[in-house]
Design an enzyme around this catalytic site. Structure first.
Site, mmCIF file in Angstrom:
data_model
loop_
_atom_site.group_PDB
_atom_site.id
_atom_site.type_symbol
_atom_site.label_atom_id
_atom_site.label_comp_id
_atom_site.label_asym_id
_atom_site.label_seq_id
_atom_site.Cartn_x
_atom_site.Cartn_y
_atom_site.Cartn_z
ATOM 1 N N ASN A 9 0.856 -1.189 0.000
ATOM 2 C CA ASN A 9 0.000 0.000 0.000
ATOM 3 C C ASN A 9 0.889 1.236 0.000
ATOM 4 O O ASN A 9 1.505 1.579 1.006
ATOM 5 C CB ASN A 9 -0.904 -0.014 1.240
ATOM 6 N N TRP A 10 0.933 1.930 -1.143
ATOM 7 C CA TRP A 10 1.819 3.084 -1.274
ATOM 8 C C TRP A 10 1.267 4.350 -0.616
ATOM 9 O O TRP A 10 1.983 5.339 -0.499
ATOM 10 C CB TRP A 10 2.080 3.367 -2.757
ATOM 11 N N LYS A 11 0.005 4.343 -0.262
ATOM 12 C CA LYS A 11 -0.635 5.516 0.352
ATOM 13 C C LYS A 11 -0.448 6.737 -0.560
ATOM 14 O O LYS A 11 -0.556 6.603 -1.771
ATOM 15 C CB LYS A 11 -0.106 5.720 1.766
ATOM 16 N N HIS A 99 -9.227 1.048 5.782
ATOM 17 C CA HIS A 99 -7.881 1.191 6.332
ATOM 18 C C HIS A 99 -7.939 2.098 7.560
ATOM 19 O O HIS A 99 -8.743 3.027 7.629
ATOM 20 C CB HIS A 99 -6.939 1.772 5.280
ATOM 21 N N GLU A 101 -6.251 4.506 8.562
ATOM 22 C CA GLU A 101 -6.120 5.948 8.311
ATOM 23 C C GLU A 101 -7.428 6.533 7.785
ATOM 24 O O GLU A 101 -7.746 7.700 8.069
ATOM 25 C CB GLU A 101 -4.960 6.182 7.335
ATOM 26 N N GLU A 171 -4.619 -5.024 11.115
ATOM 27 C CA GLU A 171 -3.580 -4.003 11.218
ATOM 28 C C GLU A 171 -3.736 -3.262 12.548
ATOM 29 O O GLU A 171 -4.545 -2.339 12.655
ATOM 30 C CB GLU A 171 -3.652 -3.038 10.037
ATOM 31 N N GLY A 177 3.452 2.492 11.131
ATOM 32 C CA GLY A 177 4.316 3.653 10.984
ATOM 33 C C GLY A 177 4.956 4.126 12.273
ATOM 34 O O GLY A 177 5.531 5.215 12.324
ATOM 35 N N SER A 216 3.957 -2.212 10.343
ATOM 36 C CA SER A 216 5.419 -2.110 10.340
ATOM 37 C C SER A 216 6.075 -3.419 9.883
ATOM 38 O O SER A 216 7.036 -3.897 10.487
ATOM 39 C CB SER A 216 5.932 -1.701 11.727
ATOM 40 N N GLY A 237 3.034 -1.219 4.279
ATOM 41 C CA GLY A 237 3.003 0.211 4.019
ATOM 42 C C GLY A 237 4.345 0.733 3.551
ATOM 43 O O GLY A 237 4.749 0.553 2.406
ATOM 44 N N GLY A 238 5.078 1.402 4.444
ATOM 45 C CA GLY A 238 6.318 2.078 4.087
ATOM 46 C C GLY A 238 7.342 1.195 3.399
ATOM 47 O O GLY A 238 8.037 1.639 2.471
#
Length: 267
Positions: A9-11, A99, A101, A171, A177, A216, A237-238
């Site tokens: 997931n590049w957000k 998600h 966020e 999640e 993050g 993470s 994610g990151g």
């Protein structure tokens, strides 16, 4: 047997050019490596702007493309929204619903998330339903109850015949993050509870639903999660923004939990 899934997931990251640079390296790797047995399903969630370009660039590979969000409406006067049919037209096969966020920054409720899951299925997309607790909820001993409610409400509009098209991602919000990650045993406990919840809702059909871990995730910790048979992959994610790190994660999943068939030769 459930085929493992590795989803990036590049957000709100990467321009179209950056997405294409990423895809060229990924394609070159996959051309050589995925002829070997046991590769997981690989999925990328770029920003909306890069969807058509990335789906086109990856069309000759087995990598699938998905969207990070969708509207529960099919069309109409909803400025800034995007429908499932539009995403399908842009080359999507999957879409994320709920998600953390979206829930905690943009105020999406369990009811809204359930409507998005329904909209995804109506558009012939596979929804990835995200569930997870905050740090305060975990400290209060509410983790299982929170995830159970999110699962029940997110899947309420789904029939037993459809649930096999859904993926669930656990999640923990406090691990996204932050550099903190849930331990594999902790994740296993929650994911077992999620699967039990689905079994009460859908009976035997629940056993075919893949449940991912997200929080993470890195190449140095993914092995511990994949050693748990109830965990079917990862929502990343990151770490998915770096093609080399993302591929290291894919390789670790392949080594730890080989898929029952060779990647690229059908499911």
């Amino acid at each position: 047997m459930r085929i493992p899934l590795v989803a990036g997931n590049w957000k709100m990251n990467k321009t179209i050019g950056e997405a294409l640079t990423f895809s060229s390296g990924l394609s070159a790797f996959l051309k050589e490596e995925t002829r070997k047995p046991g590769w997981p399903e690989i999925l990328i969630f770029p920003p909306f702007t890069a969807l058509p370009a990335l789906s086109g660039a990856l069309a000759e590979t087995e990598v699938k493309v998905g969207a990070q969000n969708l509207s529960w409406e099919k069309r109409g006067a909803f400025t800034g929204e995007i429908s499932g049919s539009m995403l399908k037209d842009a080359g999507c096969e999957y879409v994320i619903a709920g998600h953390s966020e979206r829930r905690h920054i943009f105020g999406e409720t369990d009811e809204v998330v359930g409507r998005k899951v329904r909209a995804a299925l109506d558009a012939d997309l596979h929804p990835i339903l995200c569930v997870g607790e905050t740090f305060e909820q975990r400290e209060a001993g509410e983790t299982l109850a929170v995830c159970r409610t999110m699962t029940e409400m997110g899947l309420a509009p789904v029939t037993p015949d459809e649930v096999g098209s859904v993926v669930v991602a656990y999640e923990p919000v406090w691990a996204i993050g932050t550099g903190r990650d849930a331990k594999p045993d902790d994740a296993e406990e929650v994911i077992d509870s999620i699967r039990d919840t689905m079994a009460r809702m859908f009976k035997d059909a629940a056993k075919d639903v893949r449940i991912l871990y997200g929080g993470s995730v890195k190449s140095i910790n993914i092995r511990g999660f994949m050693l748990k048979e109830t965990i079917d992959g990862a929502l990343i994610g990151g770490s998915s923004l770096d093609p080399e790190e993302f591929l290291r994660i894919v390789v670790e999943v392949q080594k730890t939990r080989p898929a029952p068939k060779s990647f690229g030769q059908g499911e």
